[in-house]
Design a protein around this motif. Structure first.
Motif, PDB file in Angstrom:
ATOM      1  N   MET A 212      10.985   1.886   2.434  1.00 24.91           N
ATOM      2  CA  MET A 212      10.948   0.959   0.932  1.00 24.91           C
ATOM      3  C   MET A 212       9.909  -0.591   1.244  1.00 24.91           C
ATOM      4  N   ILE A 213       9.979  -0.702   2.680  1.00 23.60           N
ATOM      5  CA  ILE A 213       9.162  -2.349   3.673  1.00 23.60           C
ATOM      6  C   ILE A 213       7.042  -1.849   2.263  1.00 23.60           C
ATOM      7  N   ASN A 214       7.236  -0.590   2.576  1.00 29.32           N
ATOM      8  CA  ASN A 214       5.919  -0.283   2.326  1.00 29.32           C
ATOM      9  C   ASN A 214       5.520  -0.241   1.324  1.00 29.32           C
ATOM     10  N   GLN A 215       6.350   0.539   0.524  1.00 35.01           N
ATOM     11  CA  GLN A 215       6.416   0.309  -1.418  1.00 35.01           C
ATOM     12  C   GLN A 215       6.230  -1.075  -1.960  1.00 35.01           C
ATOM     13  N   ALA A 216       6.845  -1.846  -1.563  1.00 35.40           N
ATOM     14  CA  ALA A 216       6.504  -3.254  -2.129  1.00 35.40           C
ATOM     15  C   ALA A 216       5.519  -3.980  -1.192  1.00 35.40           C
ATOM     16  N   LYS A 217       5.299  -3.860   0.048  1.00 36.80           N
ATOM     17  CA  LYS A 217       3.989  -4.331   0.442  1.00 36.80           C
ATOM     18  C   LYS A 217       2.639  -3.558  -0.479  1.00 36.80           C
ATOM     19  N   ASN A 218       2.681  -3.019  -0.457  1.00 31.74           N
ATOM     20  CA  ASN A 218       1.203  -1.883  -1.024  1.00 31.74           C
ATOM     21  C   ASN A 218       1.065  -2.222  -2.273  1.00 31.74           C
ATOM     22  N   ARG A 219       2.247  -2.759  -2.872  1.00 30.35           N
ATOM     23  CA  ARG A 219       1.765  -3.075  -4.483  1.00 30.35           C
ATOM     24  C   ARG A 219       0.709  -3.722  -4.844  1.00 30.35           C
ATOM     25  N   PHE A 220      -0.329  -3.408  -5.811  1.00 25.94           N
ATOM     26  CA  PHE A 220      -0.928  -4.255  -6.656  1.00 25.94           C
ATOM     27  C   PHE A 220      -0.281  -4.804  -7.155  1.00 25.94           C
ATOM     28  N   THR A 221      -0.448  -6.163  -7.587  1.00 28.76           N
ATOM     29  CA  THR A 221       0.198  -6.912  -8.439  1.00 28.76           C
ATOM     30  C   THR A 221      -1.027  -7.865  -9.152  1.00 28.76           C
ATOM     31  N   ASP A 222      -2.751  -7.668  -8.898  1.00 31.42           N
ATOM     32  CA  ASP A 222      -3.263  -8.138 -10.275  1.00 31.42           C
ATOM     33  C   ASP A 222      -4.484  -7.026 -10.401  1.00 31.42           C
ATOM     34  N   ASN A 223      -3.741  -7.323 -11.846  1.00 30.16           N
ATOM     35  CA  ASN A 223      -5.380  -6.587 -12.827  1.00 30.16           C
ATOM     36  C   ASN A 223      -6.521  -6.607 -12.585  1.00 30.16           C
ATOM     37  N   GLY A 224      -6.839  -7.760 -12.416  1.00 34.02           N
ATOM     38  CA  GLY A 224      -8.232  -8.525 -12.326  1.00 34.02           C
ATOM     39  C   GLY A 224      -8.351  -9.405 -13.779  1.00 34.02           C
ATOM     40  N   PHE A 225      -8.001  -8.988 -14.477  1.00 38.24           N
ATOM     41  CA  PHE A 225      -7.893  -9.360 -15.536  1.00 38.24           C
ATOM     42  C   PHE A 225      -8.272 -11.088 -15.639  1.00 38.24           C
ATOM     43  N   LEU A 226      -7.942 -11.878 -14.725  1.00 36.81           N
ATOM     44  CA  LEU A 226      -8.696 -13.739 -15.633  1.00 36.81           C
ATOM     45  C   LEU A 226      -9.968 -13.586 -14.391  1.00 36.81           C
TER      46      LEU A 226
ATOM     47  N   VAL B 232      10.003  -8.704  -0.492  1.00 31.98           N
ATOM     48  CA  VAL B 232       9.687  -9.778  -1.759  1.00 31.98           C
ATOM     49  C   VAL B 232      10.196 -10.389  -1.808  1.00 31.98           C
ATOM     50  N   ARG B 233       9.739 -11.891  -3.138  1.00 34.63           N
ATOM     51  CA  ARG B 233      10.561 -13.083  -2.898  1.00 34.63           C
ATOM     52  C   ARG B 233      11.528 -13.111  -4.130  1.00 34.63           C
ATOM     53  N   GLU B 234      11.539 -11.974  -5.430  1.00 38.15           N
ATOM     54  CA  GLU B 234      12.346 -11.534  -6.155  1.00 38.15           C
ATOM     55  C   GLU B 234      12.030 -10.368  -6.482  1.00 38.15           C
ATOM     56  N   ALA B 235      13.042  -9.631  -7.427  1.00 36.55           N
ATOM     57  CA  ALA B 235      12.182  -8.764  -7.855  1.00 36.55           C
ATOM     58  C   ALA B 235      13.710  -8.210  -8.899  1.00 36.55           C
ATOM     59  N   GLU B 236      13.182  -7.778  -9.839  1.00 41.73           N
ATOM     60  CA  GLU B 236      14.090  -7.096 -11.327  1.00 41.73           C
ATOM     61  C   GLU B 236      14.767  -6.085 -10.912  1.00 41.73           C
ATOM     62  N   PHE B 237      15.986  -5.831 -12.175  1.00 44.95           N
ATOM     63  CA  PHE B 237      16.768  -4.239 -11.830  1.00 44.95           C
ATOM     64  C   PHE B 237      15.762  -3.786 -11.833  1.00 44.95           C
TER      65      PHE B 237
END
Lengths: 194, 98
Positions: free
Chosen positions: A18-32, B25-30
């Motif tokens: 679970m920690i790896n799933q959250a940690k390896n998540r890439f949230t920046d799509n490079g748009f900006l 994470v800081r917070e997460a949605e359902f």
């Protein structure tokens, strides 16, 4: 997944997964990075060509476009925050880094203007571009951004060796290396993840 | 050789998965928790309520674009309990070290 008895080893494996799933998540799509990268690249090249061929009386007015980009960015961020399913600690740190950068650029412009030190601004802008770019790469563990930041600093030194007009070319090269290329790589990584 | 007692609130696969995700994470949605834990909405909702009642997580309900949104965030008590749970697990994994 049902509540049931499971071994301590299973528990540790589940926590790790679970920690790896959250940690390896890439949230920046490079748009900006792409938006700002291309806008500054285009403005710098346009400004350079306009000066070189004496096309306009005030070619520097092209930079007014960046105010429109600020509006686009605000609209984009408001929409993106609404869609956001998760907020990570690193997202918060990166947001803070770019807010500091924005404030520093504003203060730099005011200070340079007050003391009429425009001659230094070219090198300082490249120096400042390098800071959030490198730090974002460091927090995201994304090497292209770290290299982009280093490239900005080298170009800042390089800008002291060229005639002022060629600074615009250095600026275009800086955003190409620091924002446009990493922006496309970020977009690719984000798409692969989703 | 003594084994530490495992917190019954956390010693459940789904609740442990939720807390492990929220620790990172800081917070997460359902919907994020549902997707990552591969659980059903009903079961996840029940387990989230149990974690909330135990004071391990904070749950905020809000509306975004007219859609209800449930935001979860781990509390200080949740972090401490998670750390204690991991320490207890280690006593099972390495019994000779205690």
């Amino acid at each position: 997944m049902q509540p049931e008895n499971f071994s301590p080893k299973d528990s540790l494996l589940l926590i790790d997964s679970m920690i790896n799933q959250a940690k390896n998540r890439f949230t920046d799509n490079g748009f900006l990075y792409l938006l700002w990268g291309w806008v500054i690249f285009a403005c710098a090249i346009f400004h350079f060509v306009a000066i070189k061929f004496n096309l306009f009386k005030h070619p520097e007015f092209v930079w007014m476009v960046t105010w429109a980009v600020v509006i686009v960015q605000v609209i984009y961020l408001v929409k993106a925050k609404k869609k956001e399913k998760v907020k990570t600690y690193s997202d918060g740190i990166i947001d803070a880094i770019w807010i500091c950068f924005g404030i520093c650029m504003l203060v730099l412009t005011i200070v340079m203007g007050r003391f009429n030190l425009w001659v230094y601004i070219n090198s300082l802008v490249l120096l400042f571009y390098g800071i959030p770019t490198f730090l974002s790469g460091f927090v995201m563990r994304f090497t292209p951004l770290k290299l982009g930041g280093i490239a900005c600093w080298l170009l800042a030194i390089g800008s002291t060796f060229v005639a002022p007009i060629y600074y615009l070319i250095l600026l275009a090269v800086a955003v190409l290396i620091a924002w446009i290329i990493p922006g496309y790589l970020l977009r690719k990584k984000f798409k692969n993840q989703n | 050789m003594e084994f530490k007692e495992l917190d019954p609130i956390l010693h459940s696969q789904l609740r442990l998965a939720v807390v492990s995700l929220l620790i990172s994470v800081r917070e997460a949605e359902f919907t994020f928790l549902k997707e990552k834990t591969n659980s059903t909405a009903g079961n996840l909702s029940v387990q989230i309520n149990k974690l909330k009642d135990a004071g391990y997580i904070e749950v905020t309900k809000q509306f975004s674009n007219n859609y209800p949104q449930t935001i979860c965030k781990v509390t200080k008590k949740g972090i401490e309990s998670f750390e204690a749970y991991v320490n207890a697990l280690q006593s099972y994994m390495n019994p000779g070290k205690e």
